[in-house]
Design an enzyme around this catalytic site. Structure first.
Site, PDB file in Angstrom:
ATOM      1  N   LYS A  89       0.846  -1.198   0.000  1.00  0.00           N
ATOM      2  CA  LYS A  89       0.000   0.000   0.000  1.00  0.00           C
ATOM      3  C   LYS A  89       0.881   1.248   0.000  1.00  0.00           C
ATOM      4  CE  LYS A  89      -3.772  -2.408   2.302  1.00  0.00           C
ATOM      5  NZ  LYS A  89      -4.386  -2.860   3.540  1.00  0.00           N
ATOM      6  N   GLN A 131      -4.673  -1.589   9.820  1.00  0.00           N
ATOM      7  CA  GLN A 131      -4.462  -2.897   9.206  1.00  0.00           C
ATOM      8  C   GLN A 131      -4.890  -4.004  10.178  1.00  0.00           C
ATOM      9  OE1 GLN A 131      -3.455  -3.283   6.045  1.00  0.00           O
ATOM     10  NE2 GLN A 131      -3.379  -5.507   6.089  1.00  0.00           N
ATOM     11  N   ASP A 181     -11.307   2.667   4.193  1.00  0.00           N
ATOM     12  CA  ASP A 181     -11.357   1.202   4.219  1.00  0.00           C
ATOM     13  C   ASP A 181     -12.805   0.709   4.373  1.00  0.00           C
ATOM     14  OD1 ASP A 181      -9.685  -0.982   4.049  1.00  0.00           O
ATOM     15  OD2 ASP A 181      -9.486  -1.218   6.214  1.00  0.00           O
TER      16      ASP A 181
HETATM   17  N1  GUN Z   1      -6.045  -6.960   6.275  1.00  0.00           N
HETATM   18  C1  GUN Z   1      -6.004  -7.599   5.083  1.00  0.00           C
HETATM   19  N2  GUN Z   1      -6.584  -6.857   4.128  1.00  0.00           N
HETATM   20  C2  GUN Z   1      -7.009  -5.724   4.729  1.00  0.00           C
HETATM   21  C3  GUN Z   1      -7.703  -4.565   4.266  1.00  0.00           C
HETATM   22  O1  GUN Z   1      -8.064  -4.418   3.088  1.00  0.00           O
HETATM   23  N3  GUN Z   1      -7.973  -3.631   5.213  1.00  0.00           N
HETATM   24  C4  GUN Z   1      -7.598  -3.780   6.507  1.00  0.00           C
HETATM   25  N4  GUN Z   1      -7.915  -2.808   7.350  1.00  0.00           N
HETATM   26  N5  GUN Z   1      -6.978  -4.833   6.973  1.00  0.00           N
HETATM   27  C5  GUN Z   1      -6.676  -5.791   6.080  1.00  0.00           C
END
Ligand code: GUN
Length: 298
Positions: A53, A97, A120
């Site tokens: 990311k 995350q 998100d």
């Molecule tokens: N863990 C794995 N994929 C994601 C995601 O797209 N967002 C978040 N917040 N955690 C994750």
């Protein structure tokens, strides 16, 4: 042989458009878009996702305000960081995350994020908006799936869609987005009985289980669209480590009508939807500036 749904290529195309949009908007807004990805601990899979990311942000010209906290970080510490990011005008999006270490209450932390910066889509306000079919931030993986289907002219309307998995991150919002697109949706999970008979009904099968090879060819209806959200690291017979999905790719490819690869399918689409939501949130701030200029001049 199934058509390959190339998420990587579509992701690159969308990211090129976002880069141009940022270059156009930056002089007007006077700063680049900003995204804060918060990571706690050293979960190896999370570290790879977060690095992906952050690299994507760098490529597009999005400023990163993320923090990597030690596994001992406290709930209070994280709550305070989120509060600061909510106030920080340079930050358009905040993401925590998941998963978090067990001592942290992820639901309480997600509740602290300003819903306008919740790129998100996991804050109850945005999940509630999704349930009600109202505009709001949509969580990135299911949004990426919908965008890929749209790109390949696969219309869920009237189709039988089966979603494997019921997480807040993927399974539940995925089912709601397919429902929003007029599919007939079934959610299947670890306690479901007669799993194969349910998956075999699917015109569109989305798997988000996180177990390599759980979907075999006999579980797939001939001609179905198979979307593999799983990303699992395995060590193969030659001793090499590689990424695979939930689907047994080669056997299922010969039964399905269309299929996403792992890697190169939904993974890049997820990151791209996060970038897109961040740029959209950034655009909203321009709209906010315009609104306040207009209100001053009235
Ligand atoms: N863990 C794995 N994929 C994601 C995601 O797209 N967002 C978040 N917040 N955690 C994750």
């Amino acid at each position: 042989m199934a058509q390959l749904l190339n998420g990587k290529a579509l992701a690159q195309q969308i990211q090129t458009g976002l880069t141009q949009q940022i270059q156009t908007l930056k002089p007007q807004i006077g700063r680049p878009p900003g995204l804060a990805v918060l990571m706690v601990g050293d979960n190896p899979a999370s570290a790879i996702y977060v690095r992906g990311k952050e690299r994507a942000c760098e490529r597009l010209g999005i400023a990163s305000f993320g923090q990597h906290l030690s596994v001992t970080a406290s709930q209070a510490e994280l709550t305070q960081i989120i509060a600061q990011l909510n106030q920080d005008e340079r930050v358009d999006g905040i993401l925590v995350q998941l998963p978090l270490p067990d001592h942290l209450d992820s639901v309480a932390l997600l509740n602290e994020i300003d819903p306008d910066k919740d790129v998100d889509g996991l804050h109850p306000t945005n999940l509630g908006r999704l349930v009600r079919g109202e505009p709001g931030w949509r969580s990135c993986t299911p949004a990426g799936v919908m965008r890929l289907l749209q790109f390949y002219d696969i219309d869920p309307k009237g189709k039988q869609a089966v979603v494997l998995g019921r997480s807040i991150l993927v399974g539940k919002p995925m089912a709601l987005m397919l429902l929003e697109a007029d599919a007939t949706v079934t959610i299947v999970h670890s306690r479901s009985q007669n799993l194969s008979s349910l998956t075999r009904c699917a015109d569109i099968l989305v798997t988000a289980v996180g177990r390599s090879g759980i979907i075999t060819a006999d579980m797939v209806k001939p001609g179905a669209v198979v979307i593999d959200v799983g990303i699992n690291r395995i060590t193969d017979v030659t001793g090499e480590s590689r990424l695979v999905g939930d689907v047994q790719f080669e056997p299922v490819q010969s039964v399905a009508g269309a299929i996403t690869p792992v890697p190169g399918g939904i993974g890049p689409m997820t990151v791209t939807m996060l970038l897109q939501n961040t740029v959209w949130s950034y655009c909203q701030r321009l709209k906010g500036q315009t609104d306040s200029i207009l209100s001053q001049s009235v």
